[in-house]
Scaffold this motif. Structure first.
Motif, short mmCIF file in Angstrom:
data_model
loop_
_atom_site.label_atom_id
_atom_site.label_comp_id
_atom_site.label_asym_id
_atom_site.label_seq_id
_atom_site.Cartn_x
_atom_site.Cartn_y
_atom_site.Cartn_z
N GLY A 1 -56.53 1.49 37.67
CA GLY A 1 -57.30 2.34 36.77
C GLY A 1 -57.36 3.72 37.40
O GLY A 1 -57.96 3.90 38.46
N GLY B 1 -61.34 5.84 39.25
CA GLY B 1 -60.22 5.33 40.03
C GLY B 1 -59.47 6.43 40.76
O GLY B 1 -59.13 6.29 41.94
N ASP C 1 -51.96 2.65 37.07
CA ASP C 1 -52.52 2.69 35.72
C ASP C 1 -51.42 2.33 34.72
O ASP C 1 -50.23 2.58 34.98
CB ASP C 1 -53.07 4.10 35.41
CG ASP C 1 -54.14 4.10 34.34
OD1 ASP C 1 -55.31 4.36 34.65
OD2 ASP C 1 -53.81 3.82 33.14
N ILE C 2 -51.81 1.75 33.57
CA ILE C 2 -50.83 1.43 32.54
C ILE C 2 -50.50 2.67 31.69
O ILE C 2 -49.55 2.65 30.93
CB ILE C 2 -51.33 0.29 31.61
CG1 ILE C 2 -52.79 0.54 31.19
CG2 ILE C 2 -51.18 -1.07 32.28
CD1 ILE C 2 -53.31 -0.43 30.15
N VAL D 1 -56.60 -7.00 34.04
CA VAL D 1 -56.27 -6.76 35.45
C VAL D 1 -56.34 -8.08 36.22
O VAL D 1 -55.48 -8.36 37.06
CB VAL D 1 -57.22 -5.69 36.06
CG1 VAL D 1 -56.99 -5.58 37.56
CG2 VAL D 1 -57.03 -4.35 35.39
N LYS E 1 -76.72 -1.22 39.83
CA LYS E 1 -76.01 -0.16 39.10
C LYS E 1 -76.65 0.09 37.73
O LYS E 1 -76.97 1.23 37.37
CB LYS E 1 -74.53 -0.56 38.94
CG LYS E 1 -73.73 0.36 38.05
CD LYS E 1 -73.61 1.76 38.62
CE LYS E 1 -73.08 2.72 37.57
NZ LYS E 1 -73.12 4.11 37.98
N ARG F 1 -67.24 12.06 25.87
CA ARG F 1 -67.70 10.75 25.39
C ARG F 1 -69.22 10.77 25.17
O ARG F 1 -69.97 11.16 26.03
CB ARG F 1 -67.32 9.66 26.40
CG ARG F 1 -65.83 9.37 26.41
CD ARG F 1 -65.43 8.31 27.42
NE ARG F 1 -65.32 8.82 28.77
CZ ARG F 1 -64.85 8.12 29.81
NH1 ARG F 1 -64.46 6.87 29.64
NH2 ARG F 1 -64.76 8.66 31.00
N1 LIG Z 1 -67.01 8.22 34.74
C1 LIG Z 1 -68.10 8.10 35.50
O1 LIG Z 1 -68.84 9.08 35.74
C2 LIG Z 1 -68.46 6.78 36.11
C3 LIG Z 1 -69.40 6.73 37.15
C4 LIG Z 1 -69.73 5.48 37.70
C5 LIG Z 1 -69.16 4.32 37.21
N2 LIG Z 1 -68.25 4.40 36.17
C6 LIG Z 1 -67.64 3.17 35.70
O2 LIG Z 1 -66.31 3.09 36.23
C7 LIG Z 1 -65.43 2.48 35.28
C8 LIG Z 1 -64.28 3.42 34.98
O3 LIG Z 1 -64.81 4.58 34.37
P1 LIG Z 1 -63.91 5.89 34.11
O4 LIG Z 1 -64.81 6.93 33.58
O5 LIG Z 1 -63.09 6.17 35.32
O6 LIG Z 1 -62.95 5.34 32.95
P2 LIG Z 1 -61.65 6.04 32.34
O7 LIG Z 1 -61.64 5.64 30.93
O8 LIG Z 1 -61.62 7.48 32.71
O9 LIG Z 1 -60.45 5.33 33.14
C9 LIG Z 1 -60.13 3.99 33.01
C10 LIG Z 1 -58.63 3.85 33.29
O10 LIG Z 1 -58.28 2.47 33.33
C11 LIG Z 1 -56.97 2.36 32.83
N3 LIG Z 1 -56.66 0.98 32.46
C12 LIG Z 1 -57.15 0.25 31.43
N4 LIG Z 1 -56.62 -0.99 31.45
C13 LIG Z 1 -55.80 -1.05 32.52
C14 LIG Z 1 -54.99 -2.08 33.09
N5 LIG Z 1 -54.93 -3.28 32.54
N6 LIG Z 1 -54.27 -1.80 34.20
C15 LIG Z 1 -54.33 -0.57 34.76
N7 LIG Z 1 -55.10 0.44 34.28
C16 LIG Z 1 -55.82 0.20 33.17
C17 LIG Z 1 -56.96 3.31 31.64
O11 LIG Z 1 -55.65 3.66 31.25
C18 LIG Z 1 -57.76 4.50 32.22
O12 LIG Z 1 -56.90 5.46 32.80
C19 LIG Z 1 -66.30 2.13 34.08
O13 LIG Z 1 -66.75 0.82 34.20
C20 LIG Z 1 -67.47 3.09 34.21
O14 LIG Z 1 -68.64 2.62 33.61
C21 LIG Z 1 -67.88 5.59 35.63
#
Ligand SMILES: NC(=O)c1ccc[n+]([C@@H]2O[C@H](COP(=O)([O-])OP(=O)(O)OC[C@H]3O[C@@H](n4cnc5c(N)ncnc54)[C@H](O)[C@@H]3O)[C@@H](O)[C@H]2O)c1
Length: 438
Positions: free
Chosen positions: A7, A12, A30-31, A102, A204, A329
Protein backbone atom coordinates in the motif's frame (compact mmCIF):
# COMPACT_ATOMS: atom_id res chain seq x y z
CA UNK A 1 16.06 -5.36 8.35
CA UNK A 2 14.40 -6.20 4.99
CA UNK A 3 10.96 -4.62 5.04
CA UNK A 4 8.09 -4.50 2.54
CA UNK A 5 5.28 -1.97 2.88
CA UNK A 6 2.15 -2.99 0.97
CA UNK A 7 0.00 0.00 0.00
CA UNK A 8 1.76 3.13 -1.23
CA UNK A 9 -0.77 5.76 -0.21
CA UNK A 10 -0.29 8.55 2.34
CA UNK A 11 0.60 6.13 5.16
CA UNK A 12 2.45 3.39 3.26
CA UNK A 13 4.67 5.75 1.27
CA UNK A 14 5.57 7.83 4.32
CA UNK A 15 6.30 4.67 6.33
CA UNK A 16 8.47 3.19 3.56
CA UNK A 17 10.51 6.39 3.11
CA UNK A 18 11.04 6.90 6.84
CA UNK A 19 11.99 3.24 7.42
CA UNK A 20 14.58 3.56 4.63
CA UNK A 21 15.92 6.67 6.37
CA UNK A 22 16.41 4.49 9.48
CA UNK A 23 18.79 2.35 7.38
CA UNK A 24 16.43 -0.51 6.61
CA UNK A 25 16.20 -2.07 3.14
CA UNK A 26 12.65 -1.20 2.09
CA UNK A 27 10.30 -2.14 -0.78
CA UNK A 28 7.11 -0.10 -1.25
CA UNK A 29 4.50 -2.17 -3.12
CA UNK A 30 1.15 -1.23 -4.61
CA UNK A 31 -1.26 -2.59 -7.23
CA UNK A 32 -1.66 0.94 -8.62
CA UNK A 33 0.97 0.91 -11.39
CA UNK A 34 0.71 4.65 -12.07
CA UNK A 35 1.55 5.42 -8.41
CA UNK A 36 4.48 3.00 -8.50
CA UNK A 37 5.93 4.43 -11.71
CA UNK A 38 5.77 7.95 -10.22
CA UNK A 39 7.39 6.84 -6.97
CA UNK A 40 10.18 5.07 -8.86
CA UNK A 41 10.92 8.38 -10.60
CA UNK A 42 11.00 10.17 -7.23
CA UNK A 43 7.59 11.83 -7.67
CA UNK A 44 5.18 11.68 -4.72
CA UNK A 45 1.66 10.84 -5.93
CA UNK A 46 0.20 13.18 -3.27
CA UNK A 47 1.07 16.44 -1.56
CA UNK A 48 3.03 16.16 1.68
CA UNK A 49 5.49 18.87 2.78
CA UNK A 50 9.14 17.78 2.90
CA UNK A 51 8.51 14.18 1.90
CA UNK A 52 9.49 14.51 -1.76
CA UNK A 53 13.06 15.51 -0.85
CA UNK A 54 13.45 12.55 1.52
CA UNK A 55 11.99 10.25 -1.16
CA UNK A 56 14.63 11.38 -3.72
CA UNK A 57 17.37 11.05 -1.12
CA UNK A 58 16.33 7.51 -0.14
CA UNK A 59 15.98 6.35 -3.77
CA UNK A 60 19.58 7.48 -4.35
CA UNK A 61 20.85 5.38 -1.40
CA UNK A 62 19.45 2.22 -3.02
CA UNK A 63 17.76 1.32 0.30
CA UNK A 64 14.31 2.20 -1.05
CA UNK A 65 12.62 0.59 -4.06
CA UNK A 66 9.06 0.46 -5.34
CA UNK A 67 7.28 -2.32 -7.22
CA UNK A 68 3.88 -3.50 -8.38
CA UNK A 69 5.02 -7.10 -8.06
CA UNK A 70 3.45 -7.85 -4.69
CA UNK A 71 4.54 -11.52 -4.62
CA UNK A 72 8.24 -10.75 -5.06
CA UNK A 73 7.95 -7.87 -2.59
CA UNK A 74 6.59 -10.32 0.02
CA UNK A 75 9.20 -12.96 -0.70
CA UNK A 76 12.16 -10.59 -0.48
CA UNK A 77 11.41 -9.26 3.03
CA UNK A 78 11.18 -10.56 6.59
CA UNK A 79 8.77 -7.89 7.82
CA UNK A 80 5.62 -7.08 5.83
CA UNK A 81 3.70 -3.91 6.68
CA UNK A 82 0.09 -3.65 5.50
CA UNK A 83 -0.98 -0.03 4.84
CA UNK A 84 -3.91 -0.43 2.45
CA UNK A 85 -7.11 1.60 2.73
CA UNK A 86 -9.98 0.59 5.02
CA UNK A 87 -12.77 2.89 3.77
CA UNK A 88 -16.32 3.09 5.13
CA UNK A 89 -19.05 0.91 3.70
CA UNK A 90 -22.56 2.35 3.30
CA UNK A 91 -23.52 1.10 6.78
CA UNK A 92 -20.46 2.72 8.42
CA UNK A 93 -18.52 -0.52 8.94
CA UNK A 94 -14.93 -0.68 7.67
CA UNK A 95 -14.46 -2.30 4.28
CA UNK A 96 -11.69 -4.86 4.80
CA UNK A 97 -11.58 -6.23 1.25
CA UNK A 98 -8.15 -4.68 0.49
CA UNK A 99 -6.71 -6.12 3.69
CA UNK A 100 -8.11 -9.55 2.82
CA UNK A 101 -6.66 -9.32 -0.70
CA UNK A 102 -3.22 -8.63 0.82
CA UNK A 103 -3.69 -11.54 3.25
CA UNK A 104 -4.42 -13.81 0.27
CA UNK A 105 -1.26 -12.59 -1.47
CA UNK A 106 0.84 -13.21 1.64
CA UNK A 107 -0.63 -16.69 2.09
CA UNK A 108 0.12 -17.54 -1.54
CA UNK A 109 3.64 -16.13 -1.57
CA UNK A 110 5.04 -16.92 1.88
CA UNK A 111 8.51 -18.48 1.63
CA UNK A 112 9.76 -18.29 5.24
CA UNK A 113 9.02 -16.67 8.62
CA UNK A 114 7.48 -13.17 8.32
CA UNK A 115 6.33 -10.58 10.81
CA UNK A 116 3.10 -9.09 9.45
CA UNK A 117 2.50 -5.57 10.72
CA UNK A 118 -0.98 -4.12 10.40
CA UNK A 119 -0.65 -0.32 10.02
CA UNK A 120 -4.06 0.16 8.41
CA UNK A 121 -6.75 1.29 10.85
CA UNK A 122 -8.81 -1.85 11.40
CA UNK A 123 -11.79 -2.63 13.66
CA UNK A 124 -11.33 -4.40 16.97
CA UNK A 125 -10.95 -8.10 16.25
CA UNK A 126 -9.31 -7.75 12.82
CA UNK A 127 -5.73 -8.69 13.79
CA UNK A 128 -7.02 -11.82 15.53
CA UNK A 129 -9.13 -12.63 12.46
CA UNK A 130 -6.11 -12.05 10.19
CA UNK A 131 -3.94 -14.37 12.24
CA UNK A 132 -6.59 -17.13 12.15
CA UNK A 133 -7.25 -16.57 8.43
CA UNK A 134 -3.55 -16.82 7.56
CA UNK A 135 -3.16 -19.89 9.77
CA UNK A 136 -5.96 -21.62 7.87
CA UNK A 137 -4.66 -20.62 4.45
CA UNK A 138 -0.98 -21.24 5.08
CA UNK A 139 -1.50 -24.31 7.25
CA UNK A 140 1.51 -23.49 9.43
CA UNK A 141 1.05 -20.87 12.16
CA UNK A 142 4.78 -20.89 12.92
CA UNK A 143 5.53 -19.22 9.57
CA UNK A 144 4.28 -15.79 10.66
CA UNK A 145 3.26 -13.50 13.51
CA UNK A 146 0.81 -10.62 13.31
CA UNK A 147 1.49 -7.34 15.12
CA UNK A 148 -0.97 -4.46 15.31
CA UNK A 149 0.93 -1.17 14.92
CA UNK A 150 -1.66 1.58 14.39
CA UNK A 151 -0.58 4.75 12.64
CA UNK A 152 -1.11 8.20 14.17
CA UNK A 153 0.48 10.47 11.52
CA UNK A 154 -1.35 13.58 10.38
CA UNK A 155 -1.50 14.48 6.70
CA UNK A 156 0.33 17.76 6.25
CA UNK A 157 3.00 16.81 8.80
CA UNK A 158 3.28 13.10 7.98
CA UNK A 159 7.06 13.00 7.73
CA UNK A 160 7.62 14.86 11.01
CA UNK A 161 5.02 12.73 12.80
CA UNK A 162 6.57 9.48 11.56
CA UNK A 163 10.05 10.57 12.60
CA UNK A 164 8.83 11.97 15.96
CA UNK A 165 5.90 9.84 17.11
CA UNK A 166 4.28 10.69 20.47
CA UNK A 167 4.04 6.94 21.05
CA UNK A 168 4.45 3.62 19.28
CA UNK A 169 1.71 1.12 20.00
CA UNK A 170 2.51 -2.55 19.40
CA UNK A 171 -0.22 -5.11 19.91
CA UNK A 172 0.27 -8.82 19.60
CA UNK A 173 0.76 -12.25 21.08
CA UNK A 174 4.34 -12.94 19.98
CA UNK A 175 7.12 -11.50 22.15
CA UNK A 176 9.61 -12.34 19.38
CA UNK A 177 7.73 -10.30 16.75
CA UNK A 178 7.26 -7.39 19.18
CA UNK A 179 11.04 -7.37 19.84
CA UNK A 180 11.67 -7.13 16.07
CA UNK A 181 9.34 -4.14 15.83
CA UNK A 182 10.96 -2.49 18.88
CA UNK A 183 14.33 -2.87 17.18
CA UNK A 184 13.00 -1.30 13.95
CA UNK A 185 11.68 1.75 15.81
CA UNK A 186 14.51 1.98 18.35
CA UNK A 187 16.29 4.89 16.54
CA UNK A 188 13.14 7.04 16.90
CA UNK A 189 13.37 6.90 20.70
CA UNK A 190 9.60 7.13 21.14
CA UNK A 191 7.61 5.73 24.07
CA UNK A 192 6.49 2.18 23.28
CA UNK A 193 3.24 0.75 24.59
CA UNK A 194 2.84 -3.01 24.28
CA UNK A 195 -0.67 -4.42 24.39
CA UNK A 196 -2.78 -7.20 23.00
CA UNK A 197 -4.31 -6.91 19.49
CA UNK A 198 -7.73 -5.69 20.58
CA UNK A 199 -6.35 -2.98 22.86
CA UNK A 200 -4.01 -1.66 20.15
CA UNK A 201 -6.88 -1.54 17.68
CA UNK A 202 -9.12 0.27 20.15
CA UNK A 203 -6.39 2.79 21.08
CA UNK A 204 -6.38 3.99 17.47
CA UNK A 205 -10.17 4.35 17.20
CA UNK A 206 -10.48 5.86 20.67
CA UNK A 207 -7.78 8.44 19.87
CA UNK A 208 -9.35 9.62 16.61
CA UNK A 209 -12.83 9.53 18.10
CA UNK A 210 -11.72 11.62 21.06
CA UNK A 211 -10.18 14.26 18.80
CA UNK A 212 -13.34 14.28 16.66
CA UNK A 213 -15.32 14.71 19.89
CA UNK A 214 -13.27 17.81 20.78
CA UNK A 215 -14.05 19.30 17.36
CA UNK A 216 -17.78 18.61 17.58
CA UNK A 217 -17.83 19.79 21.19
CA UNK A 218 -16.40 23.20 20.32
CA UNK A 219 -18.72 23.35 17.31
CA UNK A 220 -21.67 22.93 19.67
CA UNK A 221 -20.22 25.64 21.91
CA UNK A 222 -20.03 27.75 18.75
CA UNK A 223 -23.76 27.30 18.26
CA UNK A 224 -24.45 28.50 21.81
CA UNK A 225 -21.97 31.36 21.43
CA UNK A 226 -23.74 32.47 18.26
CA UNK A 227 -27.08 32.71 20.07
CA UNK A 228 -25.67 34.13 23.31
CA UNK A 229 -23.35 36.70 21.75
CA UNK A 230 -20.23 35.06 23.20
CA UNK A 231 -16.96 34.67 21.31
CA UNK A 232 -16.16 30.98 20.71
CA UNK A 233 -12.55 31.74 19.77
CA UNK A 234 -11.99 33.18 23.24
CA UNK A 235 -13.99 30.36 24.81
CA UNK A 236 -11.60 27.87 23.15
CA UNK A 237 -8.63 29.94 24.24
CA UNK A 238 -9.86 29.97 27.82
CA UNK A 239 -10.56 26.24 27.78
CA UNK A 240 -7.23 25.43 26.15
CA UNK A 241 -5.28 27.24 28.85
CA UNK A 242 -6.36 24.42 31.18
CA UNK A 243 -3.66 21.76 30.81
CA UNK A 244 -6.23 19.07 31.56
CA UNK A 245 -8.07 20.09 28.38
CA UNK A 246 -5.33 21.32 26.03
CA UNK A 247 -5.72 23.87 23.23
CA UNK A 248 -5.57 21.55 20.21
CA UNK A 249 -8.64 20.49 18.20
CA UNK A 250 -10.72 23.29 19.68
CA UNK A 251 -11.14 25.42 16.55
CA UNK A 252 -14.80 25.93 15.78
CA UNK A 253 -15.63 25.85 12.08
CA UNK A 254 -17.35 23.95 9.32
CA UNK A 255 -16.36 20.59 10.83
CA UNK A 256 -13.83 17.83 10.46
CA UNK A 257 -13.22 15.81 7.30
CA UNK A 258 -10.45 13.74 5.76
CA UNK A 259 -9.86 10.06 5.34
CA UNK A 260 -9.74 9.22 9.05
CA UNK A 261 -12.03 10.99 11.54
CA UNK A 262 -15.33 10.52 9.65
CA UNK A 263 -14.72 6.86 8.77
CA UNK A 264 -13.14 5.93 12.11
CA UNK A 265 -15.97 7.45 14.16
CA UNK A 266 -18.51 5.60 11.98
CA UNK A 267 -16.55 2.33 12.19
CA UNK A 268 -16.25 2.51 15.98
CA UNK A 269 -19.99 3.12 16.30
CA UNK A 270 -20.60 0.13 13.99
CA UNK A 271 -18.20 -2.13 15.92
CA UNK A 272 -19.81 -1.15 19.20
CA UNK A 273 -23.25 -1.88 17.79
CA UNK A 274 -22.10 -5.35 16.71
CA UNK A 275 -20.87 -5.87 20.27
CA UNK A 276 -24.21 -4.71 21.68
CA UNK A 277 -22.90 -1.36 22.97
CA UNK A 278 -24.49 1.99 22.12
CA UNK A 279 -21.99 4.87 21.73
CA UNK A 280 -24.27 7.84 22.35
CA UNK A 281 -21.50 10.42 22.57
CA UNK A 282 -20.00 9.41 19.22
CA UNK A 283 -23.39 9.31 17.54
CA UNK A 284 -23.87 12.93 18.64
CA UNK A 285 -20.34 13.82 17.47
CA UNK A 286 -21.23 12.52 14.03
CA UNK A 287 -24.56 14.34 13.90
CA UNK A 288 -22.98 17.67 14.90
CA UNK A 289 -20.28 17.22 12.27
CA UNK A 290 -22.73 16.29 9.53
CA UNK A 291 -24.88 19.34 10.16
CA UNK A 292 -22.09 21.84 10.88
CA UNK A 293 -21.22 22.93 7.28
CA UNK A 294 -24.87 23.67 6.53
CA UNK A 295 -25.33 25.39 9.88
CA UNK A 296 -22.55 27.77 8.87
CA UNK A 297 -23.73 28.16 5.30
CA UNK A 298 -27.21 29.21 6.42
CA UNK A 299 -25.80 32.51 7.64
CA UNK A 300 -24.28 33.31 4.25
CA UNK A 301 -27.34 32.24 2.29
CA UNK A 302 -29.58 34.46 4.43
CA UNK A 303 -27.26 37.42 3.91
CA UNK A 304 -27.03 36.78 0.16
CA UNK A 305 -30.82 36.50 -0.17
CA UNK A 306 -31.21 39.90 1.49
CA UNK A 307 -28.53 41.46 -0.68
CA UNK A 308 -28.59 40.11 -4.24
CA UNK A 309 -30.79 38.04 -6.55
CA UNK A 310 -29.89 34.48 -7.52
CA UNK A 311 -28.00 32.94 -9.28
CA UNK A 312 -24.90 33.93 -7.35
CA UNK A 313 -21.19 33.85 -8.10
CA UNK A 314 -19.28 32.49 -5.12
CA UNK A 315 -15.51 32.22 -4.62
CA UNK A 316 -14.58 29.16 -2.58
CA UNK A 317 -11.21 29.38 -0.83
CA UNK A 318 -9.86 25.85 -0.29
CA UNK A 319 -11.38 22.48 -1.15
CA UNK A 320 -9.07 20.11 0.75
CA UNK A 321 -10.19 18.99 4.20
CA UNK A 322 -7.27 20.85 5.76
CA UNK A 323 -4.19 22.75 4.54
CA UNK A 324 -0.87 21.18 3.41
CA UNK A 325 -2.50 18.13 1.84
CA UNK A 326 -4.28 17.46 -1.45
CA UNK A 327 -6.71 15.09 0.30
CA UNK A 328 -10.34 16.03 -0.41
CA UNK A 329 -11.86 12.90 1.14
CA UNK A 330 -14.95 13.86 3.20
CA UNK A 331 -13.98 17.54 3.02
CA UNK A 332 -16.77 19.75 4.43
CA UNK A 333 -16.04 22.16 1.54
CA UNK A 334 -17.53 19.54 -0.82
CA UNK A 335 -20.82 19.57 1.15
CA UNK A 336 -20.83 23.36 0.89
CA UNK A 337 -20.34 23.35 -2.90
CA UNK A 338 -23.06 20.72 -3.38
CA UNK A 339 -25.51 22.65 -1.24
CA UNK A 340 -24.82 26.00 -2.93
CA UNK A 341 -24.57 24.81 -6.54
CA UNK A 342 -28.29 24.93 -7.44
CA UNK A 343 -28.42 28.63 -6.44
CA UNK A 344 -25.22 29.63 -8.19
CA UNK A 345 -24.20 30.85 -11.60
CA UNK A 346 -20.62 29.89 -10.79
CA UNK A 347 -18.64 28.51 -7.88
CA UNK A 348 -15.01 29.48 -8.34
CA UNK A 349 -12.63 27.21 -6.51
CA UNK A 350 -9.16 28.29 -5.61
CA UNK A 351 -6.90 25.76 -3.90
CA UNK A 352 -3.13 25.42 -4.28
CA UNK A 353 -3.45 21.67 -4.96
CA UNK A 354 -6.02 22.05 -7.74
CA UNK A 355 -5.24 23.18 -11.30
CA UNK A 356 -7.91 21.49 -13.41
CA UNK A 357 -11.63 20.62 -13.01
CA UNK A 358 -10.82 16.89 -13.12
CA UNK A 359 -9.06 17.33 -9.78
CA UNK A 360 -12.42 18.21 -8.21
CA UNK A 361 -15.44 15.95 -7.66
CA UNK A 362 -17.23 17.91 -10.46
CA UNK A 363 -15.11 17.46 -13.63
CA UNK A 364 -18.09 18.00 -15.99
CA UNK A 365 -20.03 20.63 -14.06
CA UNK A 366 -19.68 23.88 -16.02
CA UNK A 367 -20.80 25.94 -12.99
CA UNK A 368 -17.71 24.80 -11.06
CA UNK A 369 -14.69 26.79 -12.23
CA UNK A 370 -11.11 26.24 -11.07
CA UNK A 371 -9.21 29.52 -10.70
CA UNK A 372 -5.46 30.02 -10.65
CA UNK A 373 -5.46 33.39 -8.89
CA UNK A 374 -7.42 34.95 -6.07
CA UNK A 375 -8.22 37.94 -8.36
CA UNK A 376 -9.82 35.59 -10.90
CA UNK A 377 -11.90 33.91 -8.17
CA UNK A 378 -13.06 37.22 -6.70
CA UNK A 379 -13.89 38.99 -9.97
CA UNK A 380 -17.56 40.12 -9.75
CA UNK A 381 -18.21 37.54 -7.02
CA UNK A 382 -21.23 37.95 -4.73
CA UNK A 383 -19.49 36.28 -1.81
CA UNK A 384 -16.43 34.32 -0.77
CA UNK A 385 -16.23 31.37 1.61
CA UNK A 386 -13.05 30.36 3.40
CA UNK A 387 -13.16 26.56 3.80
CA UNK A 388 -9.46 25.65 4.24
CA UNK A 389 -6.87 27.72 6.11
CA UNK A 390 -4.13 27.62 3.43
CA UNK A 391 -1.25 30.02 4.08
CA UNK A 392 -1.89 31.74 0.71
CA UNK A 393 -5.28 32.94 1.98
CA UNK A 394 -3.63 34.75 4.89
CA UNK A 395 -1.89 36.95 2.32
CA UNK A 396 -4.99 38.14 0.44
CA UNK A 397 -5.09 41.90 -0.06
CA UNK A 398 -8.67 42.46 1.07
CA UNK A 399 -8.78 46.11 -0.07
CA UNK A 400 -8.14 44.84 -3.61
CA UNK A 401 -10.59 41.97 -3.14
CA UNK A 402 -13.30 44.44 -2.17
CA UNK A 403 -12.68 46.36 -5.41
CA UNK A 404 -12.96 43.13 -7.48
CA UNK A 405 -16.08 41.71 -5.85
CA UNK A 406 -19.62 42.68 -6.77
CA UNK A 407 -20.63 42.07 -3.13
CA UNK A 408 -17.77 42.04 -0.66
CA UNK A 409 -19.12 39.36 1.70
CA UNK A 410 -16.91 36.72 3.32
CA UNK A 411 -18.04 33.68 5.28
CA UNK A 412 -15.07 32.61 7.39
CA UNK A 413 -15.64 28.87 7.83
CA UNK A 414 -12.54 28.42 9.99
CA UNK A 415 -12.46 31.63 12.08
CA UNK A 416 -9.22 32.30 10.25
CA UNK A 417 -9.30 36.07 9.93
CA UNK A 418 -9.27 39.02 12.25
CA UNK A 419 -12.81 40.43 11.95
CA UNK A 420 -11.72 44.03 12.63
CA UNK A 421 -9.08 43.97 9.90
CA UNK A 422 -11.49 42.58 7.35
CA UNK A 423 -14.20 45.05 8.24
CA UNK A 424 -11.67 47.89 8.01
CA UNK A 425 -10.94 46.68 4.46
CA UNK A 426 -14.65 47.01 3.62
CA UNK A 427 -15.65 43.34 3.77
CA UNK A 428 -18.95 42.26 5.25
CA UNK A 429 -17.44 39.63 7.52
CA UNK A 430 -19.52 36.63 8.58
CA UNK A 431 -18.37 33.97 10.99
CA UNK A 432 -20.08 31.86 13.61
CA UNK A 433 -19.96 32.46 17.31
CA UNK A 434 -17.48 35.31 17.27
CA UNK A 435 -19.45 37.70 19.41
CA UNK A 436 -22.32 40.06 18.80
CA UNK A 437 -20.72 41.76 15.82
CA UNK A 438 -20.65 38.75 13.46
N1 LIG B 1 -4.16 9.14 5.69
C1 LIG B 1 -3.97 9.31 6.99
O1 LIG B 1 -3.80 10.45 7.48
C2 LIG B 1 -3.96 8.13 7.93
C3 LIG B 1 -3.46 8.29 9.23
C4 LIG B 1 -3.46 7.18 10.09
C5 LIG B 1 -3.97 5.96 9.67
N2 LIG B 1 -4.47 5.85 8.38
C6 LIG B 1 -4.96 4.55 7.96
O2 LIG B 1 -3.98 3.95 7.12
C7 LIG B 1 -4.61 3.19 6.08
C8 LIG B 1 -4.14 3.69 4.73
O3 LIG B 1 -4.56 5.03 4.59
P1 LIG B 1 -4.06 5.96 3.38
O4 LIG B 1 -4.61 7.31 3.61
O5 LIG B 1 -2.60 5.77 3.20
O6 LIG B 1 -4.83 5.26 2.16
P2 LIG B 1 -4.62 5.52 0.59
O7 LIG B 1 -5.96 5.33 0.00
O8 LIG B 1 -3.89 6.81 0.38
O9 LIG B 1 -3.64 4.34 0.15
C9 LIG B 1 -3.98 3.00 0.16
C10 LIG B 1 -3.16 2.31 -0.93
O10 LIG B 1 -3.35 0.90 -0.86
C11 LIG B 1 -3.28 0.40 -2.17
N3 LIG B 1 -3.85 -0.95 -2.25
C12 LIG B 1 -5.15 -1.32 -2.16
N4 LIG B 1 -5.26 -2.65 -2.27
C13 LIG B 1 -4.00 -3.14 -2.43
C14 LIG B 1 -3.46 -4.44 -2.58
N5 LIG B 1 -4.24 -5.52 -2.59
N6 LIG B 1 -2.12 -4.58 -2.72
C15 LIG B 1 -1.32 -3.49 -2.72
N7 LIG B 1 -1.78 -2.23 -2.56
C16 LIG B 1 -3.10 -2.05 -2.42
C17 LIG B 1 -4.05 1.43 -2.99
O11 LIG B 1 -3.75 1.33 -4.37
C18 LIG B 1 -3.55 2.74 -2.35
O12 LIG B 1 -2.42 3.26 -3.03
C19 LIG B 1 -6.11 3.32 6.32
O13 LIG B 1 -6.55 2.25 7.09
C20 LIG B 1 -6.21 4.61 7.12
O14 LIG B 1 -7.35 4.66 7.93
C21 LIG B 1 -4.46 6.89 7.51
Amino acid sequence: MRITVIGSGYVGTTTAIVLASLNHQVIGADIDTSKISKLKKGILPFVEPGLNDLLSEMLKTGRLNFTDNIVTAIQESDVIYIAVGTPSREDGTADLRYLQAVADRIAGAINGYKVIVVKSTVPVGTNRWLSDYLSDKIGNPKLFDVVSNPEFLREGSAMYDTLHPDRTVLGGMSGHAIEILKEIYQPLGSKVLITDWETAELIKYASNSFLATKVSFINEMCRIAERAGANVVEVAQGMGMDVRIGAKFLNAGIGYGGSCFPKDVKALIATARELGVELKILEAVETVNRTQPLFYLKKLVQTLRETVDKPWIVALLGLTFKPNTDDQRESPAIRIVEELLPDCQEIRIIDPTIEFPDQTPWPDERKVVVCKTVEEAFSAADAAILCTEWEMFAKINWEEAVRCMRNPILLDGRNFYNPEQLRAAGIRYLALGRGNST
